[in-house]
Design a protein around this motif. Structure first.
Motif, PDB file in Angstrom:
ATOM      1  N   ARG A  48       0.826  -1.220   0.000  1.00 51.15           N
ATOM      2  CA  ARG A  48       0.000   0.000   0.000  1.00 51.15           C
ATOM      3  C   ARG A  48       0.858   1.267   0.000  1.00 51.15           C
ATOM      4  NH1 ARG A  48      -3.546  -0.352   5.030  1.00 51.15           N
ATOM      5  NH2 ARG A  48      -1.474  -0.687   5.829  1.00 51.15           N
ATOM      6  N   ASP A  49       2.152   1.119  -0.249  1.00 46.95           N
ATOM      7  CA  ASP A  49       3.110   2.231  -0.214  1.00 46.95           C
ATOM      8  C   ASP A  49       3.207   2.878   1.167  1.00 46.95           C
ATOM      9  OD1 ASP A  49       4.065   1.940  -2.775  1.00 46.95           O
ATOM     10  OD2 ASP A  49       2.652   3.355  -3.650  1.00 46.95           O
ATOM     11  N   ILE A  50       3.155   2.051   2.211  1.00 44.93           N
ATOM     12  CA  ILE A  50       3.365   2.493   3.586  1.00 44.93           C
ATOM     13  C   ILE A  50       4.718   1.961   4.032  1.00 44.93           C
ATOM     14  CG2 ILE A  50       2.543   2.371   5.984  1.00 44.93           C
ATOM     15  CD1 ILE A  50       0.621   3.904   4.198  1.00 44.93           C
ATOM     16  N   CYS A  51       5.555   2.844   4.563  1.00 36.82           N
ATOM     17  CA  CYS A  51       6.888   2.446   5.012  1.00 36.82           C
ATOM     18  C   CYS A  51       6.783   1.526   6.226  1.00 36.82           C
ATOM     19  CB  CYS A  51       7.711   3.679   5.359  1.00 36.82           C
ATOM     20  SG  CYS A  51       9.367   3.274   5.967  1.00 36.82           S
ATOM     21  N   LEU A  52       7.499   0.411   6.187  1.00 36.91           N
ATOM     22  CA  LEU A  52       7.489  -0.530   7.298  1.00 36.91           C
ATOM     23  C   LEU A  52       8.283  -0.008   8.497  1.00 36.91           C
ATOM     24  CD1 LEU A  52       7.991  -3.848   5.291  1.00 36.91           C
ATOM     25  CD2 LEU A  52       5.844  -2.837   6.124  1.00 36.91           C
ATOM     26  N   GLY A  53       9.138   0.975   8.283  1.00 35.16           N
ATOM     27  CA  GLY A  53       9.938   1.540   9.371  1.00 35.16           C
ATOM     28  C   GLY A  53       9.218   2.639  10.137  1.00 35.16           C
ATOM     29  N   CYS A  54       8.750   3.658   9.423  1.00 33.20           N
ATOM     30  CA  CYS A  54       8.146   4.820  10.097  1.00 33.20           C
ATOM     31  C   CYS A  54       6.628   4.867   9.972  1.00 33.20           C
ATOM     32  CB  CYS A  54       8.746   6.117   9.582  1.00 33.20           C
ATOM     33  SG  CYS A  54       8.323   6.519   7.863  1.00 33.20           S
ATOM     34  N   HIS A  55       6.060   4.009   9.144  1.00 30.45           N
ATOM     35  CA  HIS A  55       4.613   3.890   8.954  1.00 30.45           C
ATOM     36  C   HIS A  55       3.990   5.050   8.178  1.00 30.45           C
ATOM     37  CE1 HIS A  55       4.907   0.474  11.585  1.00 30.45           C
ATOM     38  NE2 HIS A  55       5.505   1.233  12.482  1.00 30.45           N
ATOM     39  N   ARG A  56       4.827   5.849   7.506  1.00 31.42           N
ATOM     40  CA  ARG A  56       4.285   6.923   6.670  1.00 31.42           C
ATOM     41  C   ARG A  56       4.009   6.406   5.268  1.00 31.42           C
ATOM     42  NH1 ARG A  56       8.612  11.652   6.964  1.00 31.42           N
ATOM     43  NH2 ARG A  56       9.996   9.843   7.013  1.00 31.42           N
ATOM     44  N   SER A  57       3.018   7.023   4.627  1.00 35.78           N
ATOM     45  CA  SER A  57       2.784   6.727   3.216  1.00 35.78           C
ATOM     46  C   SER A  57       3.858   7.437   2.399  1.00 35.78           C
ATOM     47  CB  SER A  57       1.403   7.221   2.787  1.00 35.78           C
ATOM     48  OG  SER A  57       1.371   8.637   2.764  1.00 35.78           O
ATOM     49  N   LEU A  58       4.003   7.024   1.169  1.00 29.69           N
ATOM     50  CA  LEU A  58       4.979   7.671   0.297  1.00 29.69           C
ATOM     51  C   LEU A  58       4.666   9.163   0.180  1.00 29.69           C
ATOM     52  CD1 LEU A  58       7.428   7.422  -1.504  1.00 29.69           C
ATOM     53  CD2 LEU A  58       5.912   6.737  -3.366  1.00 29.69           C
ATOM     54  N   ASP A  59       3.397   9.512   0.046  1.00 33.65           N
ATOM     55  CA  ASP A  59       3.012  10.928  -0.044  1.00 33.65           C
ATOM     56  C   ASP A  59       3.371  11.691   1.232  1.00 33.65           C
ATOM     57  OD1 ASP A  59       2.030  10.664  -2.628  1.00 33.65           O
ATOM     58  OD2 ASP A  59      -0.036  10.344  -1.959  1.00 33.65           O
ATOM     59  N   GLU A  60       3.181  11.058   2.395  1.00 32.90           N
ATOM     60  CA  GLU A  60       3.520  11.716   3.666  1.00 32.90           C
ATOM     61  C   GLU A  60       5.028  11.905   3.804  1.00 32.90           C
ATOM     62  OE1 GLU A  60      -0.312  10.008   6.163  1.00 32.90           O
ATOM     63  OE2 GLU A  60       1.539   8.826   6.071  1.00 32.90           O
ATOM     64  N   ILE A  61       5.790  10.948   3.338  1.00 33.80           N
ATOM     65  CA  ILE A  61       7.250  11.071   3.376  1.00 33.80           C
ATOM     66  C   ILE A  61       7.682  12.264   2.532  1.00 33.80           C
ATOM     67  CG2 ILE A  61       9.427   9.986   2.646  1.00 33.80           C
ATOM     68  CD1 ILE A  61       8.040   7.256   3.351  1.00 33.80           C
TER      69      ILE A  61
ATOM     70  N   LEU B  44       0.330  14.131  12.263  1.00 32.14           N
ATOM     71  CA  LEU B  44       0.785  12.947  11.537  1.00 32.14           C
ATOM     72  C   LEU B  44       1.459  11.965  12.488  1.00 32.14           C
ATOM     73  CD1 LEU B  44       1.176  11.304   8.996  1.00 32.14           C
ATOM     74  CD2 LEU B  44       3.221  12.659   8.498  1.00 32.14           C
ATOM     75  N   LEU B  45       2.254  12.456  13.427  1.00 30.58           N
ATOM     76  CA  LEU B  45       2.908  11.552  14.373  1.00 30.58           C
ATOM     77  C   LEU B  45       1.878  10.746  15.170  1.00 30.58           C
ATOM     78  CD1 LEU B  45       5.870  13.723  15.705  1.00 30.58           C
ATOM     79  CD2 LEU B  45       5.970  11.805  14.106  1.00 30.58           C
ATOM     80  N   GLU B  46       0.771  11.372  15.525  1.00 28.31           N
ATOM     81  CA  GLU B  46      -0.294  10.649  16.227  1.00 28.31           C
ATOM     82  C   GLU B  46      -0.887   9.566  15.326  1.00 28.31           C
ATOM     83  OE1 GLU B  46      -3.204  13.105  18.186  1.00 28.31           O
ATOM     84  OE2 GLU B  46      -1.670  14.566  18.736  1.00 28.31           O
ATOM     85  N   THR B  47      -1.103   9.910  14.057  1.00 27.62           N
ATOM     86  CA  THR B  47      -1.615   8.938  13.086  1.00 27.62           C
ATOM     87  C   THR B  47      -0.649   7.773  12.927  1.00 27.62           C
ATOM     88  OG1 THR B  47      -2.815  10.659  11.888  1.00 27.62           O
ATOM     89  CG2 THR B  47      -2.321   8.637  10.666  1.00 27.62           C
ATOM     90  N   LEU B  48       0.630   8.068  12.894  1.00 26.59           N
ATOM     91  CA  LEU B  48       1.643   7.021  12.724  1.00 26.59           C
ATOM     92  C   LEU B  48       1.652   6.057  13.906  1.00 26.59           C
ATOM     93  CD1 LEU B  48       4.596   9.103  11.252  1.00 26.59           C
ATOM     94  CD2 LEU B  48       2.815   7.819  10.025  1.00 26.59           C
TER      95      LEU B  48
ATOM     96  N   ALA C 270       5.924  14.845   1.658  1.00 27.82           N
ATOM     97  CA  ALA C 270       5.356  16.113   2.128  1.00 27.82           C
ATOM     98  C   ALA C 270       5.937  16.592   3.459  1.00 27.82           C
ATOM     99  CB  ALA C 270       3.842  15.978   2.262  1.00 27.82           C
ATOM    100  N   TRP C 271       6.675  15.748   4.166  1.00 31.06           N
ATOM    101  CA  TRP C 271       7.150  16.065   5.517  1.00 31.06           C
ATOM    102  C   TRP C 271       7.807  17.446   5.599  1.00 31.06           C
ATOM    103  CZ3 TRP C 271       6.292  14.328  10.249  1.00 31.06           C
ATOM    104  CH2 TRP C 271       7.122  14.773  11.275  1.00 31.06           C
ATOM    105  N   HIS C 272       8.664  17.779   4.675  1.00 30.62           N
ATOM    106  CA  HIS C 272       9.427  19.029   4.763  1.00 30.62           C
ATOM    107  C   HIS C 272       8.594  20.265   4.459  1.00 30.62           C
ATOM    108  CE1 HIS C 272      13.144  17.053   5.684  1.00 30.62           C
ATOM    109  NE2 HIS C 272      12.903  16.188   4.717  1.00 30.62           N
ATOM    110  N   THR C 273       7.396  20.093   3.953  1.00 26.08           N
ATOM    111  CA  THR C 273       6.527  21.249   3.697  1.00 26.08           C
ATOM    112  C   THR C 273       5.422  21.379   4.741  1.00 26.08           C
ATOM    113  OG1 THR C 273       5.082  19.983   2.207  1.00 26.08           O
ATOM    114  CG2 THR C 273       6.969  21.136   1.214  1.00 26.08           C
ATOM    115  N   MET C 274       5.340  20.415   5.659  1.00 19.51           N
ATOM    116  CA  MET C 274       4.315  20.463   6.707  1.00 19.51           C
ATOM    117  C   MET C 274       4.715  21.451   7.799  1.00 19.51           C
ATOM    118  SD  MET C 274       3.433  16.492   7.443  1.00 19.51           S
ATOM    119  CE  MET C 274       2.644  15.452   6.233  1.00 19.51           C
ATOM    120  N   ASP C 275       3.688  22.094   8.391  1.00 17.70           N
ATOM    121  CA  ASP C 275       3.967  22.942   9.552  1.00 17.70           C
ATOM    122  C   ASP C 275       3.985  22.061  10.803  1.00 17.70           C
ATOM    123  OD1 ASP C 275       1.284  22.555  10.468  1.00 17.70           O
ATOM    124  OD2 ASP C 275       0.607  24.380   9.472  1.00 17.70           O
ATOM    125  N   GLN C 276       4.322  22.637  11.930  1.00 18.36           N
ATOM    126  CA  GLN C 276       4.485  21.859  13.160  1.00 18.36           C
ATOM    127  C   GLN C 276       3.187  21.171  13.589  1.00 18.36           C
ATOM    128  OE1 GLN C 276       7.705  21.439  14.503  1.00 18.36           O
ATOM    129  NE2 GLN C 276       7.944  22.329  12.480  1.00 18.36           N
TER     130      GLN C 276
END
Length: 65
Positions: free
Chosen positions: A24-37, A51-55, A39-45
């Motif tokens: 499903r394109d979810i990272c087995l290490g951090c549990h983020r989707s490819l899109d979330e990975i 997202l961390l709660e979702t993870l 987008a991380w650097h453009t997200m605000d705090q």
């Protein structure tokens, strides 16, 4: 999963350097989707914090399988 803040008082990336995407394109290490990975650097705090709660929930759900 690692989380916290770096020296700039920014929320640190949850990346744990175990990058491998499942079917499903979810990272087995951090549990983020490819899109979330990507987008991380453009997200605000607030977005990163949410997202961390979702993870955490994804990690729990994965362990129950």
């Amino acid at each position: 999963m690692q989380s916290g803040q770096n020296n700039d008082n920014q929320i640190a990336s949850p990346c744990v350097r175990q990058c491998c995407l499942d079917q499903r394109d979810i990272c087995l290490g951090c549990h983020r989707s490819l899109d979330e990975i990507l987008a991380w650097h453009t997200m605000d705090q607030q977005q990163k914090s949410a997202l961390l709660e979702t993870l955490q929930q994804r990690a729990i759900a994965r362990k129950k399988r």
